[in-house]
Design a protein around this motif. Sequence first.
Motif, PDB file in Angstrom:
ATOM      1  N   PHE A 138       0.832  -1.199   0.000  1.00  0.00           N
ATOM      2  CA  PHE A 138       0.000   0.000   0.000  1.00  0.00           C
ATOM      3  C   PHE A 138       0.869   1.252   0.000  1.00  0.00           C
ATOM      4  O   PHE A 138       0.645   2.187  -0.784  1.00  0.00           O
ATOM      5  CB  PHE A 138      -0.937  -0.017   1.214  1.00  0.00           C
ATOM      6  N   TYR A 139       1.894   1.275   0.859  1.00  0.00           N
ATOM      7  CA  TYR A 139       2.752   2.454   0.940  1.00  0.00           C
ATOM      8  C   TYR A 139       3.521   2.680  -0.363  1.00  0.00           C
ATOM      9  O   TYR A 139       3.683   3.817  -0.806  1.00  0.00           O
ATOM     10  CB  TYR A 139       3.714   2.352   2.119  1.00  0.00           C
ATOM     11  N   ARG A 140       3.964   1.619  -0.992  1.00  0.00           N
ATOM     12  CA  ARG A 140       4.644   1.768  -2.288  1.00  0.00           C
ATOM     13  C   ARG A 140       3.664   2.305  -3.337  1.00  0.00           C
ATOM     14  O   ARG A 140       4.032   3.136  -4.157  1.00  0.00           O
ATOM     15  CB  ARG A 140       5.237   0.445  -2.775  1.00  0.00           C
ATOM     16  N   ALA A 141       2.419   1.857  -3.278  1.00  0.00           N
ATOM     17  CA  ALA A 141       1.414   2.287  -4.252  1.00  0.00           C
ATOM     18  C   ALA A 141       1.102   3.779  -4.145  1.00  0.00           C
ATOM     19  O   ALA A 141       0.722   4.397  -5.138  1.00  0.00           O
ATOM     20  CB  ALA A 141       0.126   1.476  -4.091  1.00  0.00           C
ATOM     21  N   ILE A 142       1.270   4.362  -2.953  1.00  0.00           N
ATOM     22  CA  ILE A 142       1.020   5.803  -2.815  1.00  0.00           C
ATOM     23  C   ILE A 142       2.299   6.616  -2.987  1.00  0.00           C
ATOM     24  O   ILE A 142       2.282   7.836  -2.819  1.00  0.00           O
ATOM     25  CB  ILE A 142       0.307   6.154  -1.490  1.00  0.00           C
ATOM     26  N   GLY A 143       3.408   5.955  -3.301  1.00  0.00           N
ATOM     27  CA  GLY A 143       4.641   6.658  -3.620  1.00  0.00           C
ATOM     28  C   GLY A 143       5.662   6.763  -2.505  1.00  0.00           C
ATOM     29  O   GLY A 143       6.684   7.436  -2.670  1.00  0.00           O
ATOM     30  N   ALA A 144       5.439   6.103  -1.379  1.00  0.00           N
ATOM     31  CA  ALA A 144       6.397   6.157  -0.278  1.00  0.00           C
ATOM     32  C   ALA A 144       7.647   5.356  -0.617  1.00  0.00           C
ATOM     33  O   ALA A 144       7.580   4.346  -1.314  1.00  0.00           O
ATOM     34  CB  ALA A 144       5.768   5.616   1.004  1.00  0.00           C
ATOM     35  N   GLU A 145       8.773   5.822  -0.099  1.00  0.00           N
ATOM     36  CA  GLU A 145      10.048   5.151  -0.306  1.00  0.00           C
ATOM     37  C   GLU A 145      10.633   4.730   1.030  1.00  0.00           C
ATOM     38  O   GLU A 145      10.591   5.497   2.000  1.00  0.00           O
ATOM     39  CB  GLU A 145      11.040   6.077  -1.005  1.00  0.00           C
ATOM     40  N   PRO A 146      11.215   3.534   1.105  1.00  0.00           N
ATOM     41  CA  PRO A 146      11.828   3.096   2.362  1.00  0.00           C
ATOM     42  C   PRO A 146      13.147   3.824   2.602  1.00  0.00           C
ATOM     43  O   PRO A 146      13.861   4.170   1.661  1.00  0.00           O
ATOM     44  CB  PRO A 146      12.062   1.604   2.137  1.00  0.00           C
ATOM     45  N   LEU A 147      13.438   4.080   3.854  1.00  0.00           N
ATOM     46  CA  LEU A 147      14.722   4.653   4.246  1.00  0.00           C
ATOM     47  C   LEU A 147      15.575   3.527   4.820  1.00  0.00           C
ATOM     48  O   LEU A 147      15.720   3.391   6.028  1.00  0.00           O
ATOM     49  CB  LEU A 147      14.536   5.768   5.282  1.00  0.00           C
ATOM     50  N   SER A 148      16.134   2.727   3.950  1.00  0.00           N
ATOM     51  CA  SER A 148      16.838   1.525   4.387  1.00  0.00           C
ATOM     52  C   SER A 148      18.109   1.816   5.161  1.00  0.00           C
ATOM     53  O   SER A 148      18.607   0.960   5.881  1.00  0.00           O
ATOM     54  CB  SER A 148      17.139   0.625   3.182  1.00  0.00           C
ATOM     55  N   GLU A 149      18.641   3.021   5.046  1.00  0.00           N
ATOM     56  CA  GLU A 149      19.873   3.325   5.769  1.00  0.00           C
ATOM     57  C   GLU A 149      19.639   3.725   7.220  1.00  0.00           C
ATOM     58  O   GLU A 149      20.577   3.949   7.964  1.00  0.00           O
ATOM     59  CB  GLU A 149      20.664   4.418   5.033  1.00  0.00           C
ATOM     60  N   TRP A 150      18.371   3.817   7.647  1.00  0.00           N
ATOM     61  CA  TRP A 150      18.037   4.188   9.014  1.00  0.00           C
ATOM     62  C   TRP A 150      17.445   3.003   9.758  1.00  0.00           C
ATOM     63  O   TRP A 150      16.638   2.270   9.217  1.00  0.00           O
ATOM     64  CB  TRP A 150      17.013   5.324   9.018  1.00  0.00           C
TER      65      TRP A 150
END
Length: 166
Positions: A138-150
């Motif tokens: 769902f979050y990817r579908a609304i354009g959110a990006e993961p902050l994998s470095e945190w």
Amino acid sequence: MTDRTLSDGALLRAARTGDEPGILALIHALAVYEREPDAVENTEAMLTATLFGDEPRAFAHVVERDGAIVGIALWFLTYSTWTGTHGIWLEDLYVDEAQRGRGYGRALMAALAAECVARGYRRFEWTVLDWNEPSIGFYRAIGAEPLSEWTTQRLTGDRLEQLARA
């Protein structure tokens, strides 16, 4: 926030006094979903003080359908020293399982994004459990990006008290 009637007649609005039982019920449902059914210590009185006290430090938007709270977004302000602006931290987003697929989650997220834009905030952030594939999708579908470095860090209980005594 201005109340908004959704396409199916449900109402998206800021939480108000009297919503505490419905909000708390969805917090409990979220805890069950997140495999922590006994972790909720919150009460209606605590929600009243937090959301509607003299100096609220947390806020909520709800979706109300047929007189019942069926979706919640609980949030609070953050501050970025780099941007020099506040942002919104979404603590909990939850839609009753029987009400999913109606666009309530997207509507709640859009309402918080609109709060950010209207107030000049430059960040809207949250965490998601790494096993929660439906939410991640769902979050990817609304354009959110993961902050994998945190990586989120937390102190609680004895360790919190030990550090406080240091």
